[in-house]
Every structure is written in structure tokens, then in C-alpha cells.
Design a protein around this motif. Structure first.
Motif, short mmCIF file in Angstrom:
data_model
loop_
_atom_site.label_atom_id
_atom_site.label_comp_id
_atom_site.label_asym_id
_atom_site.label_seq_id
_atom_site.Cartn_x
_atom_site.Cartn_y
_atom_site.Cartn_z
N ALA A 214 45.82 40.26 30.21
CA ALA A 214 45.96 39.77 31.58
C ALA A 214 44.78 38.91 31.99
CB ALA A 214 46.10 40.94 32.54
N VAL A 215 45.08 37.71 32.47
CA VAL A 215 44.06 36.82 33.02
C VAL A 215 44.42 36.52 34.47
CG1 VAL A 215 43.06 34.51 32.95
CG2 VAL A 215 43.37 35.78 30.84
N TRP A 216 43.49 36.80 35.35
CA TRP A 216 43.65 36.55 36.79
C TRP A 216 42.96 35.24 37.13
CZ3 TRP A 216 40.05 39.24 40.75
CH2 TRP A 216 40.36 38.82 42.05
N LEU A 217 43.74 34.27 37.60
CA LEU A 217 43.19 32.99 38.05
C LEU A 217 42.78 33.15 39.51
CD1 LEU A 217 42.62 29.95 37.77
CD2 LEU A 217 45.03 29.55 38.39
N ASP A 218 41.50 33.24 39.75
CA ASP A 218 40.96 33.45 41.10
C ASP A 218 40.23 32.19 41.51
OD1 ASP A 218 39.90 34.41 43.45
OD2 ASP A 218 38.37 35.63 42.49
N ARG A 219 40.98 31.24 42.06
CA ARG A 219 40.37 29.95 42.42
C ARG A 219 39.39 30.07 43.57
NH1 ARG A 219 42.67 25.64 39.85
NH2 ARG A 219 44.72 25.95 38.89
N THR A 220 39.44 31.16 44.32
CA THR A 220 38.50 31.34 45.42
C THR A 220 37.14 31.78 44.93
OG1 THR A 220 39.06 33.67 45.78
CG2 THR A 220 40.42 32.02 46.91
N ALA A 221 37.08 32.32 43.70
CA ALA A 221 35.83 32.82 43.12
C ALA A 221 35.12 33.72 44.13
CB ALA A 221 34.93 31.67 42.69
N GLY A 222 35.88 34.69 44.67
CA GLY A 222 35.36 35.51 45.76
C GLY A 222 34.32 36.54 45.35
N GLY A 223 34.10 36.74 44.07
CA GLY A 223 33.07 37.67 43.63
C GLY A 223 33.56 39.07 43.40
N GLU A 224 34.83 39.33 43.70
CA GLU A 224 35.37 40.68 43.47
C GLU A 224 35.40 40.98 41.97
OE1 GLU A 224 39.62 43.07 44.07
OE2 GLU A 224 39.28 41.12 45.02
N GLU A 225 34.95 42.18 41.61
CA GLU A 225 34.99 42.60 40.22
C GLU A 225 36.44 42.81 39.79
OE1 GLU A 225 32.53 43.25 37.73
OE2 GLU A 225 31.49 41.91 39.10
N PRO A 226 36.86 42.20 38.69
CA PRO A 226 38.24 42.44 38.25
C PRO A 226 38.40 43.86 37.73
CG PRO A 226 37.03 41.14 36.63
CD PRO A 226 36.13 41.27 37.82
N PRO A 227 39.57 44.43 37.89
CA PRO A 227 39.82 45.77 37.36
C PRO A 227 39.68 45.80 35.84
CG PRO A 227 41.55 45.12 38.90
CD PRO A 227 40.74 43.89 38.60
N GLU A 228 39.50 46.98 35.30
CA GLU A 228 39.41 47.14 33.85
C GLU A 228 40.68 46.59 33.19
OE1 GLU A 228 38.73 50.64 30.48
OE2 GLU A 228 38.73 51.12 32.62
N GLY A 229 40.49 45.85 32.11
CA GLY A 229 41.61 45.30 31.38
C GLY A 229 42.10 43.96 31.90
N VAL A 230 41.44 43.43 32.93
CA VAL A 230 41.81 42.12 33.49
C VAL A 230 40.62 41.18 33.35
CG1 VAL A 230 42.37 40.87 35.61
CG2 VAL A 230 43.47 43.07 35.13
N ARG A 231 40.88 40.01 32.83
CA ARG A 231 39.84 38.98 32.76
C ARG A 231 40.06 37.99 33.89
NH1 ARG A 231 37.19 39.41 27.90
NH2 ARG A 231 38.27 40.62 26.31
N ARG A 232 38.99 37.56 34.52
CA ARG A 232 39.09 36.64 35.65
C ARG A 232 38.52 35.28 35.27
NH1 ARG A 232 35.85 38.26 40.80
NH2 ARG A 232 34.13 37.52 39.49
N ILE A 233 39.22 34.22 35.69
CA ILE A 233 38.71 32.86 35.55
C ILE A 233 38.82 32.19 36.90
CG2 ILE A 233 39.23 32.63 33.09
CD1 ILE A 233 41.78 31.10 33.84
N ALA A 234 37.90 31.25 37.16
CA ALA A 234 37.91 30.53 38.43
C ALA A 234 38.70 29.23 38.35
CB ALA A 234 36.48 30.23 38.87
N GLY A 235 39.04 28.81 37.14
CA GLY A 235 39.81 27.59 36.95
C GLY A 235 40.43 27.59 35.57
N LEU A 236 41.50 26.82 35.40
CA LEU A 236 42.21 26.82 34.13
C LEU A 236 41.41 26.16 33.02
CD1 LEU A 236 45.83 26.03 35.32
CD2 LEU A 236 44.79 28.25 34.80
#
Length: 256
Positions: A214-236
Motif C-alpha cells: 500500500a502506497v498513500w499519495l499524500d499531496r498535502t504532506a501534512g506530516g502525519e505518520e503513516p500507519p504500519e504497512g503503509v508507505r507515504r509519498i508526497a508526489g508520484l
């Protein structure tokens, strides 16, 4: 010897290799929110309705409420796609409309909305970069015919081997059956597939809980820690390098 530059590294022994990326569309590849905002404002100006509904921001809030309310009913299987559009028109306007009147009113909105359709600037470069690395397909909660036409109009339909949507799968994200059905359609198991979407709950957590990477695209880059097992990116733009550099999807993330 290191892995070739155009292939992802081999996974560690015993770990399932990543073979495909499933994409969300709206607000991930396609700038739905921006296109919708511009389109509905054009529509309401043309209809002479902006002042009647409190100006731009008040009207947009009312529009979003109508969309979210009726789309949830559509996803629950209680309304068909056309009926949900009619309900959005009636809910927004706050008055009864015949089916023909609702279709005509919503159709005029659609004309303005489609004139504003646009991809995010990082969408096409990411799709191109992933082409030699993995198979690509779409998993969306929208109607299949609507997403097929949208992807064709945006010039990216040929990037995907399949467009898999809730109306034909019989299940909507975040249900595990939606993700599992999409994997089955690709002839792959969930651990072989990565899902990319902009909603943490519906996309990232739904995919993770169904056994996908699972990859979460978080374009807001709000600083929230992603849950375990989820990777966060700020842009594609981060995604191709992530696929090249990371062999351990499903392991605890070290990427923030």
C-alpha cells in the motif's frame, strides 16, 4: 552483479516479487477536485445560480455535500449511476426535478466539468517510468464506462491493461473483495500487487488489509505518520525510485 536499471531489484529469499501496480484515478492521477471545482463554478455562473447559493465557497460546500451524500448511496448499491447523478442535482438545488430535468441540468454541469479535465503534472511521467518495471491497471469506485471514457480523453487509457471498477466487480473499496477481485482479474495474488491512492482509509488501509502493498499519495504532506504497512509519498515522482530501491514491500516502512 546489481539488478539491471530498468528492472526492480529481486526480492529477498521467500518474499513475493512485486509484479503490478493498481492505480486509483480521481485525485491520484486525475485532478478531480480541481477539475470539479472549476467545472461547477462555470456551470453555476452560466445558470445564474452563484448568488442564490451564497457565493462561490458556500455553493461549493453545498455541491460537495450533495456529491458525497449521493455517491455513498451509489457505492452502497442503492442507486444506479444515472440515478445518483439525478439525486445530486435535486439535493444541490433543493427542489424536485423530473428525471429529464435532472439529466439536463447535470448534463450541462458535465459539459463544463469535462472542459476542465486535467491530469496532475506528475501523473504521465510516473506512468511512463513504471512501464518497464511493472504491469499497470486501474481499480476505481467510479462507474467503468465513466472511467474508461475519462482515461481515453486524458490520453492515458493505453497505459493500463485493465480498468476495474466497483460496478463490475460487485464490491467497492475499501472492501477486501474489491482489491481481491482486481488481483484475480490480473491473475496475481495480493502480495504481488501494489496499490496507489490518495485516500488513507479507502485506498491505503483497504489495500493493506487486503494483503496488497500500500502506497498513500499524500499531496498535502501534512506530516502525519503513516500507519504500519503503509508507505507515504508526497508526489508520484517518488514512486519509480521507490520501486527500484525498495525490495521489501510489506516490511515495516523506513520511508517517511
Amino acid at each position: 552483479m546489481s539488478a539491471p536499471a530498468d528492472r526492480p531489484p529481486a526480492p529477498p529469499p521467500g518474499r513475493t516479487p512485486l509484479r503490478a501496480v493498481l492505480w486509483d484515478v480521481d485525485d491520484t492521477l486525475f485532478d478531480y477536485s480541481g477539475s470539479d471545482r472549476a467545472g461547477v463554478l462555470r456551470h453555476l455562473r452560466a445558470e445564474g445560480l452563484l448568488a442564490a447559493y451564497g457565493g462561490e465557497e458556500a455553493a461549493l460546500t453545498r455541491w460537495r455535500h450533495a456529491m458525497e451524500t449521493e455517491f455513498a448511496i451509489f457505492l452502497a448499491g442503492e442507486l444506479g449511476f444515472l440515478d445518483h447523478r439525478r439525486a445530486r442535482a435535486r439535493t444541490f438545488l433543493g427542489r424536485p426535478l423530473s428525471d429529464a430535468e435532472a439529466d439536463a441540468w447535470f448534463g450541462r454541469y458535465v459539459t463544463h466539468y469535462e472542459a476542465c479535465w486535467t491530469l496532475f503534472p506528475d501523473a504521465l511521467p510516473a506512468l511512463r517510468a513504471l512501464t518497464p518495471l511493472v504491469r499497470q491497471a486501474v481499480l476505481s469506485n467510479a462507474a467503468t464506462a465513466n472511467q474508461e471514457r475519462k482515461l481515453a480523453a486524458l490520453g492515458i487509457r493505453e497505459r493500463f491493461e485493465a480498468v476495474l471498477c466497483a460496478d463490475e466487480l460487485g464490491h467497492a473499496k475499501p472492501a477486501a473483495e474489491a482489491f481481491g477481485g482486481a488481483c484475480q482479474a490480473l491473475g496475481l495474488t495480493p502480495p504481488e500487487v501494489l496499490y496507489v491512492g490518495d485516500k488513507l482509509d479507502i485506498d491505503a488501509l483497504g489495500a493493506r488489509d487486503a494483503g496488497l502493498a500500500a502506497v498513500w499519495l499524500d499531496r498535502t504532506a501534512g506530516g502525519e505518520e503513516p500507519p504500519e504497512g503503509v508507505r507515504r509519498i508526497a508526489g508520484l515522482g517518488e514512486l519509480p525510485e521507490l520501486l527500484r530501491a525498495v525490495t521489501g514491500f510489506g516490511a515495516p516502512s523506513t520511508i517517511r
